[in-house]
Scaffold this motif. Structure first.
Motif, PDB file in Angstrom:
ATOM      1  N   ARG A   1      -2.315  -0.154 -11.866  1.00  0.00           N
ATOM      2  CA  ARG A   1      -3.547   0.606 -12.102  1.00  0.00           C
ATOM      3  C   ARG A   1      -4.218   1.004 -10.787  1.00  0.00           C
ATOM      4  O   ARG A   1      -4.911   2.022 -10.730  1.00  0.00           O
ATOM      5  CB  ARG A   1      -4.512  -0.202 -12.968  1.00  0.00           C
ATOM      6  CG  ARG A   1      -4.025  -0.439 -14.392  1.00  0.00           C
ATOM      7  CD  ARG A   1      -5.109  -1.089 -15.253  1.00  0.00           C
ATOM      8  NE  ARG A   1      -6.274  -0.224 -15.368  1.00  0.00           N
ATOM      9  CZ  ARG A   1      -6.409   0.744 -16.255  1.00  0.00           C
ATOM     10  NH1 ARG A   1      -5.442   0.998 -17.116  1.00  0.00           N
ATOM     11  NH2 ARG A   1      -7.510   1.484 -16.282  1.00  0.00           N
ATOM     12  N   ALA A   2      -4.020   0.203  -9.733  1.00  0.00           N
ATOM     13  CA  ALA A   2      -4.749   0.424  -8.486  1.00  0.00           C
ATOM     14  C   ALA A   2      -3.967   1.208  -7.437  1.00  0.00           C
ATOM     15  O   ALA A   2      -4.558   1.764  -6.519  1.00  0.00           O
ATOM     16  CB  ALA A   2      -5.167  -0.919  -7.890  1.00  0.00           C
ATOM     17  N   THR A   3      -2.638   1.268  -7.543  1.00  0.00           N
ATOM     18  CA  THR A   3      -1.836   1.842  -6.478  1.00  0.00           C
ATOM     19  C   THR A   3      -2.106   3.337  -6.283  1.00  0.00           C
ATOM     20  O   THR A   3      -2.455   4.057  -7.226  1.00  0.00           O
ATOM     21  CB  THR A   3      -0.330   1.625  -6.742  1.00  0.00           C
ATOM     22  OG1 THR A   3       0.410   2.115  -5.636  1.00  0.00           O
ATOM     23  CG2 THR A   3       0.117   2.351  -8.003  1.00  0.00           C
ATOM     24  N   SER A   4      -1.908   3.811  -5.039  1.00  0.00           N
ATOM     25  CA  SER A   4      -2.076   5.229  -4.731  1.00  0.00           C
ATOM     26  C   SER A   4      -0.857   6.046  -5.134  1.00  0.00           C
ATOM     27  O   SER A   4      -0.921   7.282  -5.172  1.00  0.00           O
ATOM     28  CB  SER A   4      -2.340   5.416  -3.228  1.00  0.00           C
ATOM     29  OG  SER A   4      -3.534   4.778  -2.839  1.00  0.00           O
TER      30      SER A   4
ATOM     31  N   ASP B   1       0.863  -1.182   0.000  1.00  0.00           N
ATOM     32  CA  ASP B   1       0.000   0.000   0.000  1.00  0.00           C
ATOM     33  C   ASP B   1       0.898   1.231   0.000  1.00  0.00           C
ATOM     34  O   ASP B   1       1.410   1.636   1.047  1.00  0.00           O
ATOM     35  CB  ASP B   1      -0.910  -0.017   1.228  1.00  0.00           C
ATOM     36  CG  ASP B   1      -1.910   1.134   1.223  1.00  0.00           C
ATOM     37  OD1 ASP B   1      -2.080   1.758   0.155  1.00  0.00           O
ATOM     38  OD2 ASP B   1      -2.505   1.411   2.284  1.00  0.00           O
TER      39      ASP B   1
ATOM     40  N   ALA C   1      -2.326  -4.984 -12.966  1.00  0.00           N
ATOM     41  CA  ALA C   1      -3.470  -4.664 -12.097  1.00  0.00           C
ATOM     42  C   ALA C   1      -3.036  -3.824 -10.906  1.00  0.00           C
ATOM     43  O   ALA C   1      -3.729  -2.873 -10.499  1.00  0.00           O
ATOM     44  CB  ALA C   1      -4.142  -5.954 -11.628  1.00  0.00           C
ATOM     45  N   ALA C   2      -1.868  -4.132 -10.326  1.00  0.00           N
ATOM     46  CA  ALA C   2      -1.378  -3.390  -9.172  1.00  0.00           C
ATOM     47  C   ALA C   2      -1.026  -1.953  -9.545  1.00  0.00           C
ATOM     48  O   ALA C   2      -1.313  -1.014  -8.787  1.00  0.00           O
ATOM     49  CB  ALA C   2      -0.166  -4.094  -8.574  1.00  0.00           C
TER      50      ALA C   2
END
Length: 553
Positions: free
Chosen positions: A524-527, A340, A521-522
């Motif tokens: 695209r989703a990471t902050s 995260d 996928a990671a």
């Protein structure tokens, strides 16, 4: 293992039965079966070191199986990563060899026609000669070679010595010639590695129209989707063997592979739980020998011994039953656990995290009047031909190269993670001494970042928590890891400092297709903010909705 593609009508091009091959201390192929018929297009995928190139060498006859057999029918053409050449070999040498089969077919047909007896001649032999001539399109071979060299941007000067060409140039010449041959069986090793978009489009069209059998080692997910009729995954499954997925679409293969991994992980968790129950029952049973079955001292001496023996036997029978029911399930491959990541540093004042204006690096990059900035949680996809300056721009963003012109601005406290084309896992030890273990190299990288003020010790990302390498691999020297494992290590190093900005140069290089899907996928989703430079067609399609900077070239 049985990995058989259903034969179509006609001659089977390749049959491998119970093929076993290995090196001292390591078995690469274990009783592998494979059947390839005309029209079958089999993609070999898997981690680097899984045995893809080894299998291709065995199928081609360059390597001889220690057990089992390989039978080939018809003509064979092979294009491996590098081409062994003699000093006198030229581009013309390959071109002339390419036309030999077509010219032989033309000469054979002419001989059959000249000798044919119209009253009682062998019509079957004449038909076979005509069919072979037409299959090879022998009248058109010179044009096909010339077109292939042009479309693949390969050297066309017949007098150029092959030894003077780069690996990529030699590969393109060989590939153009092999495609023009129209062999019955074609084996290719990573054919898109040395091609631009136009070359890949030409290759794809040729392979889709191929009437013989194809076996292709590739990490190119788009090529798998566009060409293959089946995928042979060389990474081990639950029984330790490769698996053939008869999927004509890449998405179907990935779905089937993911389902298998879910079953594998569920079975492993169940067996670990069973093992814990077994251990707990064992402890409880033997504790009972000293607690539950001990009458008062001095009384019923013989009864005490008898009951103790009975209790031991009962415990042993229970353990035998539990062990008989247990199944030895190997440890599943690790799944990526992306951390995260933060989007902004403490006290962030606003504005871009990183920015360069009008950057110029002599002979490598020149973007007059251009501004490239990275906002919190921003995204940027950088594309362009080889030599257009993609890697230089990424290095300029993170301060890896100085600017001859332009400015670079970084917000206070920003941490970045960099995945370069050559990362820490690719570099030799500075002292020339023994290679450190992956654990030690990761710790050294953390200390270097700390010394440079680029690491918050409270935000350290442990390498073992990422699922990129097993604990056993982390204990091995970096030099003993495969190129794919070292690339995983480099990705871990990029994540070590919990960066606010991830800058990734060709992140799909040397990674398995499964890990690339997980990483995409990671990202695209990471902050965190993410900057990616890539030539990977599927990754570009997956990130097509990102802001895009095309450097052309």
């Amino acid at each position: 293992m049985s990995a058989a593609v259903s034969p179509r009508p006609g001659d089977v091009q390749l049959v491998a039965q119970a093929v076993t091959f290995g090196y001292p201390g390591r078995r690469i192929l274990d009783r592998l079966d494979l059947t390839v018929a005309p029209g079958d297009r089999v993609g070999l995928v898997g981690e680097n070191g899984a045995g893809k190139t080894t299998l291709l060498g065995v199928l081609a006859g360059r390597l001889h199986p220690q057990e089992g057999t390989v039978r080939r029918h018809g003509t064979l053409a092979v294009v491996e990563q590098d081409l062994a050449v003699a000093d006198e070999d030229t581009v013309g040498t390959l071109i002339d060899a390419t036309a030999d089969a077509a010219r032989a077919a033309a000469a054979d047909l002419q001989a059959v026609i000249d000798a044919f007896d119209h009253d009682g001649g062998d019509v079957a032999a004449l038909s076979a000669s005509i069919a072979r001539y037409e299959h090879l399109a022998a009248w058109d071979v010179d044009r096909r070679v010339d077109e292939g060299l042009s479309r693949l941007q390969a050297p066309r000067d017949r007098d150029r010595r092959l030894a003077e060409l780069s690996v990529g140039e030699r590969y393109r010449v060989r590939l153009a010639c092999r495609l023009a041959e129209r062999a019955d069986l074609l084996l290719l090793d990573e054919p898109t590695n040395h091609l631009d978009e136009g070359g890949v489009a030409h290759l794809t069209a040729q392979l889709r129209a191929w009437t013989g059998g194809l076996v292709i080692v590739t990490h190119d997910r788009r090529l798998l989707d566009d060409v293959m009729t089946a995928v042979l995954d060389m990474d081990p499954s639950m029984d330790g063997r490769p698996v053939l997925y008869g999927a004509a679409r890449y998405a179907d293969y990935r779905f089937a592979r993911d389902q298998m991994l879910r079953r594998w992980r569920a079975r492993y968790r169940a067996e670990r739980k069973r093992a814990r129950v077994l251990a707990e029952r064992l402890d409880a049973s033997y504790e009972g020998l000293s607690d539950e079955w001990r009458p008062p001292k001095g009384s019923q001496k013989h009864r005490r011994g008898t009951r103790a023996r009975q209790h031991v036997k009962a415990a042993d029978r229970l353990i035998e039953r539990l062990e008989a029911q247990a199944v030895d399930v190997p440890v599943p491959p690790p799944a990526l656990h992306f951390p995260d990541l933060p989007s902004v540093p403490p006290g962030y004042p606003g504005g871009p995290l990183l920015e360069v204006r009008g950057p110029r690096v002599a002979a490598r990059l020149d973007l007059p009047g251009r501004r490239v900035d990275v906002m919190p949680a921003g995204r940027l996809l950088v594309t362009g031909a080889n030599g257009a300056g993609k890697s230089t721009l990424l290095a300029a963003l993170v301060g890896g190269v100085g600017l001859d012109r332009g400015t670079r601005t970084v917000a206070p406290g920003v941490r970045w993670g960099v995945l370069a084309q050559e990362g820490p896992g690719e570099r030799a030890p500075a002292s020339g001494g023994p290679s450190p273990t992956a654990f030690d190299a990761y710790a050294r990288h953390a200390l270097d970042l700390l010394d440079a003020g680029a690491l918050d010790p409270d935000a350290l990302v442990p390498v073992a928590a990422l699922g990129l390498l097993s604990e056993a691999d982390l204990e091995r020297p970096l030099s003993e890891l495969s190129i794919g494992q070292r690339r995983r290590f480099d990705l871990a190093c990029a994540l070590l400092a919990a960066p606010h900005v991830l800058v990734l140069d060709e992140p799909t290089n040397h990674l398995s297709v499964g890990l690339v899907d997980e990483l995409t996928a990671a990202l695209r989703a990471t902050s965190a903010a993410v900057v990616v430079a890539t030539h990977d067609r599927q990754l570009r399609a997956d990130l097509a909705d990102w802001p895009h900077l095309d450097l052309g070239g």
